[in-house]
Design an enzyme around this catalytic site. Structure first.
Site, PDB file in Angstrom:
ATOM      1  N   CYS A 123       0.016   3.890   2.584  1.00 19.55           N
ATOM      2  CA  CYS A 123       0.393   3.428   3.926  1.00 19.55           C
ATOM      3  C   CYS A 123       1.857   3.749   4.208  1.00 19.55           C
ATOM      4  O   CYS A 123       2.207   4.190   5.301  1.00 19.55           O
ATOM      5  CB  CYS A 123       0.189   1.915   4.053  1.00 19.55           C
ATOM      6  SG  CYS A 123      -1.521   1.369   3.895  1.00 19.55           S
ATOM      7  N   CYS A 134       0.841  -1.205   0.000  1.00 22.02           N
ATOM      8  CA  CYS A 134       0.000   0.000   0.000  1.00 22.02           C
ATOM      9  C   CYS A 134       0.878   1.258   0.000  1.00 22.02           C
ATOM     10  O   CYS A 134       1.485   1.591   1.015  1.00 22.02           O
ATOM     11  CB  CYS A 134      -0.912  -0.035   1.231  1.00 22.02           C
ATOM     12  SG  CYS A 134      -1.805   1.489   1.558  1.00 22.02           S
TER      13      CYS A 134
END
Length: 108
Positions: A35, A32
């Protein structure tokens, strides 16, 4: 990793639900991009507010039970728990100031 702590399916109940302080939980994954970019913000929150809250990370790929229990479908998802209960949640990466405002009652 700095002040944040990795939490697993096996340790979630003790580290989050049984914590003596409010706990900010970052549900994330290695793949991600947001993230990864968001991670330093969590480190800053852990550094600045570590006396008031714990900041932990749950990798959803490695801990499917916990992420399923909380219905995580988008990441990053940041939940705040206090006294064993989910009190707040934020979906998506946001600036540090957003979290300071959103979680202010637990940070001061």
């Amino acid at each position: 990793m700095g002040k944040t702590k990795d939490v697993t399916d096996a340790t979630f109940n003790a580290d989050v639900l049984g914590a003596s302080k409010p706990t900010i939980v970052d549900f994330w994954a290695d793949w991600c991009g947001p993230c990864t970019k968001f991670s330093p913000i969590l480190e800053q929150l852990a550094e600045e507010y570590g006396d008031k809250v714990d900041v932990v990370k749950v990798n959803i790929d490695e801990n499917p039970e916990t992420s399923s229990n909380y219905g995580i479908t988008s990441i990053p998802s940041v939940y705040l728990f206090k006294d064993g209960e989910q009190k707040a949640s934020v979906i998506g990466a946001r600036p540090k100031q957003f979290f300071e405002k959103e979680f202010s009652e637990y940070l001061h």
